[in-house]
Write a protein that holds these residues in place. Structure first.
Motif, mmCIF file in Angstrom:
data_model
loop_
_atom_site.group_PDB
_atom_site.id
_atom_site.type_symbol
_atom_site.label_atom_id
_atom_site.label_comp_id
_atom_site.label_asym_id
_atom_site.label_seq_id
_atom_site.Cartn_x
_atom_site.Cartn_y
_atom_site.Cartn_z
ATOM 1 N N LEU A 51 3.972 45.575 4.916
ATOM 2 C CA LEU A 51 2.918 45.235 5.870
ATOM 3 C C LEU A 51 3.381 44.458 7.100
ATOM 4 N N LEU A 52 4.520 43.783 7.005
ATOM 5 C CA LEU A 52 4.906 42.858 8.072
ATOM 6 C C LEU A 52 6.177 43.299 8.781
ATOM 7 N N LYS A 53 6.261 42.891 10.035
ATOM 8 C CA LYS A 53 7.505 43.069 10.790
ATOM 9 C C LYS A 53 7.772 41.760 11.536
ATOM 10 N N ALA A 54 8.957 41.656 12.056
ATOM 11 C CA ALA A 54 9.348 40.432 12.764
ATOM 12 C C ALA A 54 8.318 40.085 13.834
ATOM 13 N N GLY A 55 7.905 38.828 13.841
ATOM 14 C CA GLY A 55 6.956 38.346 14.837
ATOM 15 C C GLY A 55 5.502 38.392 14.409
ATOM 16 N N ASP A 56 5.181 39.128 13.340
ATOM 17 C CA ASP A 56 3.799 39.151 12.863
ATOM 18 C C ASP A 56 3.395 37.760 12.395
ATOM 19 N N LYS A 57 2.108 37.479 12.496
ATOM 20 C CA LYS A 57 1.586 36.173 12.095
ATOM 21 C C LYS A 57 0.789 36.312 10.802
ATOM 22 N N VAL A 58 1.063 35.395 9.867
ATOM 23 C CA VAL A 58 0.373 35.375 8.586
ATOM 24 C C VAL A 58 -0.342 34.027 8.461
ATOM 25 N N ALA A 59 -1.648 34.072 8.256
ATOM 26 C CA ALA A 59 -2.414 32.837 8.042
ATOM 27 C C ALA A 59 -2.326 32.465 6.566
ATOM 28 N N VAL A 60 -1.936 31.209 6.311
ATOM 29 C CA VAL A 60 -1.776 30.713 4.952
ATOM 30 C C VAL A 60 -2.459 29.350 4.833
ATOM 31 N N GLU A 61 -2.816 28.983 3.618
ATOM 32 C CA GLU A 61 -3.362 27.647 3.373
ATOM 33 C C GLU A 61 -2.288 26.617 3.719
ATOM 34 N N SER A 62 -2.668 25.555 4.455
ATOM 35 C CA SER A 62 -1.659 24.591 4.914
ATOM 36 C C SER A 62 -0.943 23.903 3.754
ATOM 37 N N LEU A 63 -1.635 23.698 2.673
ATOM 38 C CA LEU A 63 -0.989 23.292 1.426
ATOM 39 C C LEU A 63 -0.965 24.558 0.600
ATOM 40 N N GLY A 64 0.175 25.098 0.349
ATOM 41 C CA GLY A 64 0.173 26.396 -0.302
ATOM 42 C C GLY A 64 1.411 26.664 -1.123
ATOM 43 N N TYR A 65 1.500 27.886 -1.539
ATOM 44 C CA TYR A 65 2.541 28.347 -2.446
ATOM 45 C C TYR A 65 3.778 28.738 -1.645
ATOM 46 N N ARG A 66 4.758 27.872 -1.619
ATOM 47 C CA ARG A 66 5.951 28.063 -0.788
ATOM 48 C C ARG A 66 6.729 29.344 -1.086
ATOM 49 N N PRO A 67 6.855 29.777 -2.350
ATOM 50 C CA PRO A 67 7.540 31.057 -2.564
ATOM 51 C C PRO A 67 6.852 32.239 -1.863
ATOM 52 N N ALA A 68 5.534 32.198 -1.748
ATOM 53 C CA ALA A 68 4.833 33.250 -0.984
ATOM 54 C C ALA A 68 5.217 33.136 0.483
ATOM 55 N N TRP A 69 5.223 31.919 0.987
ATOM 56 C CA TRP A 69 5.594 31.707 2.380
ATOM 57 C C TRP A 69 6.987 32.266 2.656
ATOM 58 N N GLN A 70 7.909 32.031 1.716
ATOM 59 C CA GLN A 70 9.283 32.508 1.887
ATOM 60 C C GLN A 70 9.338 34.030 1.953
ATOM 61 N N ALA A 71 8.526 34.692 1.127
ATOM 62 C CA ALA A 71 8.488 36.161 1.167
ATOM 63 C C ALA A 71 8.037 36.641 2.541
ATOM 64 N N PHE A 72 7.013 35.999 3.100
ATOM 65 C CA PHE A 72 6.526 36.385 4.419
ATOM 66 C C PHE A 72 7.578 36.102 5.499
ATOM 67 N N GLU A 73 8.186 34.921 5.423
ATOM 68 C CA GLU A 73 9.192 34.546 6.419
ATOM 69 C C GLU A 73 10.427 35.445 6.340
ATOM 70 N N ASN A 74 10.783 35.876 5.127
ATOM 71 C CA ASN A 74 11.939 36.766 4.968
ATOM 72 C C ASN A 74 11.734 38.106 5.669
ATOM 73 N N SER A 75 10.480 38.479 5.873
ATOM 74 C CA SER A 75 10.214 39.727 6.592
ATOM 75 C C SER A 75 10.143 39.496 8.102
ATOM 76 N N GLY A 76 10.352 38.243 8.518
ATOM 77 C CA GLY A 76 10.335 37.919 9.942
ATOM 78 C C GLY A 76 8.995 37.422 10.450
ATOM 79 N N ALA A 77 8.043 37.235 9.552
ATOM 80 C CA ALA A 77 6.705 36.797 9.970
ATOM 81 C C ALA A 77 6.694 35.300 10.285
ATOM 82 N N GLU A 78 5.730 34.922 11.103
ATOM 83 C CA GLU A 78 5.503 33.522 11.457
ATOM 84 C C GLU A 78 4.256 33.046 10.709
ATOM 85 N N LEU A 79 4.358 31.891 10.051
ATOM 86 C CA LEU A 79 3.231 31.361 9.291
ATOM 87 C C LEU A 79 2.325 30.525 10.178
ATOM 88 N N MET A 80 1.025 30.691 9.977
ATOM 89 C CA MET A 80 0.014 29.907 10.688
ATOM 90 C C MET A 80 -0.779 29.156 9.623
#
Length: 192
Positions: A51-80
């Motif tokens: 679903l993601l490519k470099a530069g895509d933005k993913v909205a996440v809970e500010s206190l959240g599950y860091r391994p999920a964040w890492q999966a998104f970031e590994n695809s080049g996404a930016e967390l919001m």
């Protein structure tokens, strides 16, 4: 003996049938495509790659599950990060993020927000869904511990009421069986 070969990519058909029955009875989920994965972390990795490519933005809970964040970031996404309140995420802040940025994906743990364990109230779930529908943003609902509840039955997953087919539902059997089993599921609308 054919059942012991590689089989279908989405998993062992009799098992998928049983999982579908279980999800219908216990979580009110029906008419979903079930894909068996090696735990929700693999599901997050697969979804991120698809679903993601470099530069895509993913909205996440500010206190959240860091391994999920890492999966998104590994695809080049930016967390919001979405601000949180005592009742879960701040809907006004989420709406601002949708207005100000092209959000590609929303990741939530609505039953027991990780790590606070706050349950997102039904009214907020409906507002989030309507916003996601308005901005055409898929939602990953990570229901990592549905079987654990105390005073009452848990709320049904957001994916149980998904007329637009926006929700990608993740769950695992690791919490009710044993963690080393690494057995998870992705349940999605057939259109996805």
């Amino acid at each position: 003996i054919n059942d012991l070969n590689y089989g279908k990519n989405n998993g062992f058909t009799p098992f998928i049938k049983e999982v579908s029955t279980y999800l219908r009875r216990v979580r009110s989920l029906s008419n979903k495509e079930i894909i068996v994965v090696n735990g929700t972390q693999e599901a997050l990795y697969i979804l991120s790659q698809i679903l993601l490519k470099a530069g895509d933005k993913v909205a996440v809970e500010s206190l959240g599950y860091r391994p999920a964040w890492q999966a998104f970031e590994n695809s080049g996404a930016e967390l919001m990060g979405i601000r949180q309140t005592s009742e879960g995420i701040d809907i006004g802040h989420l709406e601002d993020l949708f207005k100000q940025h092209k959000i590609r994906l929303l990741y939530l743990t609505p039953l027991h927000q990780y790590p606070t364990t706050t349950t997102l109230p039904v009214a907020k779930r409906v507002k989030i869904y309507k916003l996601a529908q308005q901005y055409n943003v898929p939602i990953i609902e990570d229901d990592y511990d549905h079987e654990f509840h105390f005073d009452s039955q848990p709320l049904v997953p957001m994916a149980a009421n998904d007329p637009a087919g926006l929700i990608i539902y993740l769950s695992s059997f690791s919490k009710i069986m044993f963690p080393g089993m690494r057995l998870g599921i992705i349940a999605v609308d057939k259109t996805l």
